[in-house]
Design a protein around this motif. Structure first.
Motif, PDB file in Angstrom:
ATOM      1  N   GLY A 141      48.129 -40.135   4.462  1.00  0.00           N
ATOM      2  CA  GLY A 141      47.849 -41.070   4.320  1.00  0.00           C
ATOM      3  C   GLY A 141      46.320 -41.266   3.604  1.00  0.00           C
ATOM      4  N   GLY A 142      46.305 -40.325   4.197  1.00  0.00           N
ATOM      5  CA  GLY A 142      44.607 -39.787   4.320  1.00  0.00           C
ATOM      6  C   GLY A 142      43.316 -40.159   3.124  1.00  0.00           C
ATOM      7  N   TRP A 143      44.306 -40.437   1.993  1.00  0.00           N
ATOM      8  CA  TRP A 143      43.114 -40.540   0.034  1.00  0.00           C
ATOM      9  C   TRP A 143      43.032 -42.353   0.291  1.00  0.00           C
ATOM     10  N   VAL A 144      43.962 -42.567   0.858  1.00  0.00           N
ATOM     11  CA  VAL A 144      44.329 -44.280   0.045  1.00  0.00           C
ATOM     12  C   VAL A 144      44.182 -44.874   1.769  1.00  0.00           C
ATOM     13  N   PRO A 189      35.025 -50.904   1.082  1.00  0.00           N
ATOM     14  CA  PRO A 189      35.834 -51.153   0.170  1.00  0.00           C
ATOM     15  C   PRO A 189      35.778 -50.552  -1.438  1.00  0.00           C
ATOM     16  N   GLY A 190      36.922 -49.624  -2.179  1.00  0.00           N
ATOM     17  CA  GLY A 190      36.593 -49.672  -2.910  1.00  0.00           C
ATOM     18  C   GLY A 190      36.114 -47.364  -3.497  1.00  0.00           C
ATOM     19  N   ARG A 191      35.436 -47.168  -4.003  1.00  0.00           N
ATOM     20  CA  ARG A 191      35.926 -45.490  -4.286  1.00  0.00           C
ATOM     21  C   ARG A 191      34.653 -45.040  -3.158  1.00  0.00           C
ATOM     22  N   TRP A 192      35.207 -44.056  -3.040  1.00  0.00           N
ATOM     23  CA  TRP A 192      34.249 -43.634  -2.227  1.00  0.00           C
ATOM     24  C   TRP A 192      34.501 -41.355  -2.590  1.00  0.00           C
ATOM     25  N   MET A 193      34.069 -40.607  -2.378  1.00  0.00           N
ATOM     26  CA  MET A 193      33.512 -39.283  -3.056  1.00  0.00           C
ATOM     27  C   MET A 193      32.744 -39.061  -1.582  1.00  0.00           C
ATOM     28  N   ALA A 194      33.664 -38.169  -0.900  1.00  0.00           N
ATOM     29  CA  ALA A 194      33.273 -36.860  -0.433  1.00  0.00           C
ATOM     30  C   ALA A 194      32.595 -35.377  -0.887  1.00  0.00           C
ATOM     31  N   TRP A 195      31.461 -34.793  -0.840  1.00  0.00           N
ATOM     32  CA  TRP A 195      30.777 -33.683  -1.038  1.00  0.00           C
ATOM     33  C   TRP A 195      30.612 -33.292  -0.180  1.00  0.00           C
ATOM     34  N   SER A 225      34.255 -31.724  -4.647  1.00  0.00           N
ATOM     35  CA  SER A 225      34.308 -32.684  -4.130  1.00  0.00           C
ATOM     36  C   SER A 225      35.434 -33.470  -4.498  1.00  0.00           C
ATOM     37  N   PHE A 226      36.178 -34.506  -3.721  1.00  0.00           N
ATOM     38  CA  PHE A 226      36.955 -35.206  -3.808  1.00  0.00           C
ATOM     39  C   PHE A 226      36.982 -36.692  -3.755  1.00  0.00           C
ATOM     40  N   THR A 227      37.661 -37.439  -4.027  1.00  0.00           N
ATOM     41  CA  THR A 227      37.983 -38.996  -4.324  1.00  0.00           C
ATOM     42  C   THR A 227      39.148 -39.970  -3.858  1.00  0.00           C
ATOM     43  N   PHE A 228      38.853 -40.545  -3.104  1.00  0.00           N
ATOM     44  CA  PHE A 228      39.415 -41.319  -1.794  1.00  0.00           C
ATOM     45  C   PHE A 228      38.629 -42.915  -2.310  1.00  0.00           C
ATOM     46  N   PHE A 229      39.701 -43.773  -1.848  1.00  0.00           N
ATOM     47  CA  PHE A 229      39.825 -45.559  -2.414  1.00  0.00           C
ATOM     48  C   PHE A 229      39.585 -45.531  -0.684  1.00  0.00           C
ATOM     49  N   ALA A 230      38.624 -46.458  -0.607  1.00  0.00           N
ATOM     50  CA  ALA A 230      38.969 -47.812   0.605  1.00  0.00           C
ATOM     51  C   ALA A 230      40.032 -49.078   0.938  1.00  0.00           C
ATOM     52  N   PHE A 231      40.749 -49.824   1.223  1.00  0.00           N
ATOM     53  CA  PHE A 231      41.217 -50.511   0.837  1.00  0.00           C
ATOM     54  C   PHE A 231      39.766 -51.570   2.375  1.00  0.00           C
ATOM     55  N   PRO A 232      40.049 -53.048   1.478  1.00  0.00           N
ATOM     56  CA  PRO A 232      39.125 -53.808   3.268  1.00  0.00           C
ATOM     57  C   PRO A 232      40.533 -53.749   4.387  1.00  0.00           C
ATOM     58  N   GLN A 233      39.148 -54.091   5.578  1.00  0.00           N
ATOM     59  CA  GLN A 233      40.318 -54.284   6.428  1.00  0.00           C
ATOM     60  C   GLN A 233      41.562 -55.532   6.403  1.00  0.00           C
ATOM     61  N   GLU A 275      45.110 -36.998  -3.918  1.00  0.00           N
ATOM     62  CA  GLU A 275      43.984 -37.381  -4.376  1.00  0.00           C
ATOM     63  C   GLU A 275      44.244 -38.608  -6.250  1.00  0.00           C
ATOM     64  N   GLN A 276      44.938 -37.738  -6.549  1.00  0.00           N
ATOM     65  CA  GLN A 276      45.942 -38.630  -7.788  1.00  0.00           C
ATOM     66  C   GLN A 276      45.969 -40.096  -7.631  1.00  0.00           C
ATOM     67  N   GLY A 277      46.594 -40.527  -6.712  1.00  0.00           N
ATOM     68  CA  GLY A 277      46.871 -41.214  -6.284  1.00  0.00           C
ATOM     69  C   GLY A 277      45.905 -42.610  -5.592  1.00  0.00           C
ATOM     70  N   ALA A 278      44.183 -41.814  -5.106  1.00  0.00           N
ATOM     71  CA  ALA A 278      43.492 -42.642  -4.966  1.00  0.00           C
ATOM     72  C   ALA A 278      42.564 -42.424  -6.205  1.00  0.00           C
ATOM     73  N   ILE A 279      42.964 -41.581  -6.991  1.00  0.00           N
ATOM     74  CA  ILE A 279      41.440 -42.194  -8.573  1.00  0.00           C
ATOM     75  C   ILE A 279      42.094 -43.041  -8.939  1.00  0.00           C
TER      76      ILE A 279
END
Length: 600
Positions: free
Chosen positions: A73-76, A120-126, A140-148, A197-201
């Motif tokens: 579950g690290g992508w989100v 929160p929001g979209r984050w990209m790891a380079w 590079s990858f796309t992640f999504f951060a939820f608020p606490q 990652e597709q889920g995070a996207i």
């Protein structure tokens, strides 16, 4: 005294009755040297090939290595619980002889860098490191951060059922577990959303999406939006923002070139019976095989027929002319047409090495292919959908990580990798993601609907009319109506030409090849123009799904068919299809119905 010289062609080992013992020993010694040198040369070639094959295999082993979050579950994730990237197979990376460490840089949706995701929001790891061949590796990858604190105002319904899976033709054991598949669908969906990652996207795109009051088109999908974010990040970090050159719209053409339109048979230059003959054959074909399709035939821009045949295998209802189908490798033709605009506007040189566009590639290196080699399957690549295609933000870097084992121009190998690389080059030069380029500079100007384009080599979805318009674009040699996309001179560069590859005697174009359909009574291996159904200036491309795009440039004849599947029983009908069209659009006698029945 002049000494006669023996021609090399007459050199042979002397026989015993021609020479004495001393001469025989000398000749034997010379022959041993010659044979030894020859065997040494062959051995060196064999060793060289084995060495390069081993190197290629080792490079490929690194190219397929994956980076993943260290926990499920690290992508989100929630803010404050940032993911950590690790090698999926760290032991293999070590075996390949490289340091397993790498640097990770985090960027938010505004491309601002941060030590770690802090909102929160979209984050990209380079990710940056070094590949085994000494080149930099970048991912590079796309992640999504939820608020606490997450509001519980909406809980999605995760009830899912596989309506068609595993299919009517599945083995009995699979069918007996149909209910189990349905029960597992919810778990599959949940895992797909939070642990990919597709889920995070998807989640990031939905969170950022603006309401339009209608379903989103493919060019507005979360996948395309993500490609735009990733391209913007790459341009910023690699300094590509300063070198991008915009692709200009198509030029105004006066007078306009032909467009597909309905008109009398006389205007098409075909007998009045042509439509009825072709439609009857297609109706029998669809009925016999049970696979629906849409056929479009046009000449001189005038539509001879454009009809749908058969019923949907999903609901049994007749399909209509807007039936959208996966065209498989015909996507390569579409990419070649798109790329030709860059060549026409001199943004990319066809015979330039790809190092002219991609950063980090060695200059003047024989291992680096040209753009022409990428498109005519001589770039040294293999595979069809490797490394994620054009959707991979750093496809060109993955290829760079194995470039020292690449051998362009030495063999013909049918592949899609070169087309995917060309799509990435178009992104770098224009500053726009590939899907948006196709949309703005090809699909939209031609009036297409919601075209789906999953990659640049094998994953496009089109209707028969859309494919027919592209075929007419080809028949017009680069223009359609009042728009000239490329000049006639540039179009000539797309046409098949002899390969300059050792051992290959074939003509290959860019996304197209010569099409040779023989008359029923012609010898199987004939290359006599009189034995062909269409002119020698007929081009097209194959398709795994059975879709058809054939253009007779000389006769201005366009033949298109879209379908979703090509079965074993379709082969004989496919051959008869072209024979029927050739007969129906000329004064030639149409093949008899008993012949058609026999082909079933």
């Amino acid at each position: 005294m002049t000494r006669n010289r023996m021609p090399l062609s007459t050199l042979q080992r002397p026989t015993l009755n021609q020479t004495g013992p001393r001469h025989r020993r000398l000749c034997g010694f010379l022959w041993s040297i010659i044979i030894g040198l020859a065997m040494s040369s062959f051995a060196q070639q064999a060793i060289g090939k084995q060495t390069n094959d081993s190197l290629r295999e080792e490079r490929q082993q690194f190219q397929v290595q994956e980076l993943i979050p260290s926990r499920f579950g690290g992508w989100v994730f929630q803010v404050g619980n940032s993911p950590r990237l690790i090698w999926r197979d760290v032991d293999e990376v070590r075996r390949l002889g490289r340091d397993v460490t790498f640097r990770v840089r985090w960027f938010d949706a505004d491309l601002n860098e941060s030590e770690e995701p802090d909102k929160p929001g979209r984050w990209m790891a380079w990710v940056e490191g070094q590949a085994p061949n000494g080149t930099p590796f970048r991912r590079s990858f796309t992640f999504f951060a939820f608020p606490q604190k997450i509001e519980n105002s909406f809980v999605p319904d995760l009830s899912v059922a596989f309506l068609n899976f595993p299919g009517k033709e599945a083995p009995p054991a699979w069918l007996e577990h149909k209910s189990e598949f349905d029960r597992s669908a919810k778990d599959f969906l949940t895992r797909g959303l939070i642990d990919s990652e597709q889920g995070a996207i998807l989640i990031a795109g939905i969170a950022e999406s603006k309401l339009l009051g209608r379903p989103k088109r493919f060019v507005e999908s979360t996948s395309v939006v993500n490609s735009e974010y990733q391209l913007a990040l790459k341009r910023k970090i690699l300094g590509l923002s300063d070198v991008a050159s915009g692709l200009q719209p198509a030029r105004v053409r006066t007078p306009p070139s032909p467009v597909l339109h309905h008109g009398p048979a006389e205007a098409a230059g075909v007998p009045a019976s042509a439509k009825a003959v072709i439609d009857q054959f297609c109706c029998e074909w669809a009925t016999a095989t049970g696979e629906p399709f849409v056929t479009l035939v046009a000449r001189n821009g005038v539509i001879v027929t454009h009809e749908a045949f058969g019923k949907s295998p999903d609901n049994g209802a007749p399909i209509d002319k807007n039936y959208r189908c996966w065209i498989a490798s015909l996507t390569k033709t579409v990419t070649a047409l798109m790329f030709s605009q860059f060549v026409d506007q001199r943004l990319i040189e066809l015979d330039a090495p790809i190092s002219k566009v991609f950063p980090g590639y060695p200059l003047n290196d024989p291992n680096v292919p040209t753009f022409r080699q990428c498109l005519n399957h001589t770039g040294g690549f293999s595979g069809l959908g490797d490394f994620g295609g054009m959707k991979n933000p750093h496809l060109e870097n993955i290829i760079l990580n194995g470039i020292d084992a690449n051998e362009p121009g030495k063999a013909y190998s049918y592949t899609g990798v070169g087309f995917e690389l060309v799509a990435k080059a178009m992104e770098c030069v224009s500053g726009k993601c590939a899907v948006r380029l196709y949309h703005e500079h090809l699909f939209e100007p031609l009036g297409f609907g919601d075209v789906v384009l999953g990659n640049a080599s094998s994953d496009g979805e089109f209707t028969a009319m859309e494919l027919g318009i592209l075929a007419q674009w080809i028949a017009n040699r680069g223009s359609y109506g009042g728009r000239e996309f490329i000049s006639a001179e540039t179009f000539e560069k797309l046409l098949p030409k002899p390969l300059t590859v050792p051992g290959e005697e074939r003509d290959v174009g860019l996304g197209m090849h010569w099409v040779r359909h023989l008359k029923p009574d012609a010898p199987a291996d004939s290359d006599n123009p009189e034995d062909l159904l269409f002119s020698t200036q007929t081009v097209g491309h194959g398709s795994f799904s059975g879709c058809i795009l054939v253009v007779d440039l000389q006769e201005q004849l366009v033949i298109v068919q879209v379908r979703r599947k090509f079965g074993k029983t379709d082969s004989a009908w496919w051959t008869r299809f072209f024979q029927t069209i050739a007969a129906a659009t000329s004064e030639t006698k149409v093949l008899s119905r008993p012949d058609v029945e026999k082909s079933k």
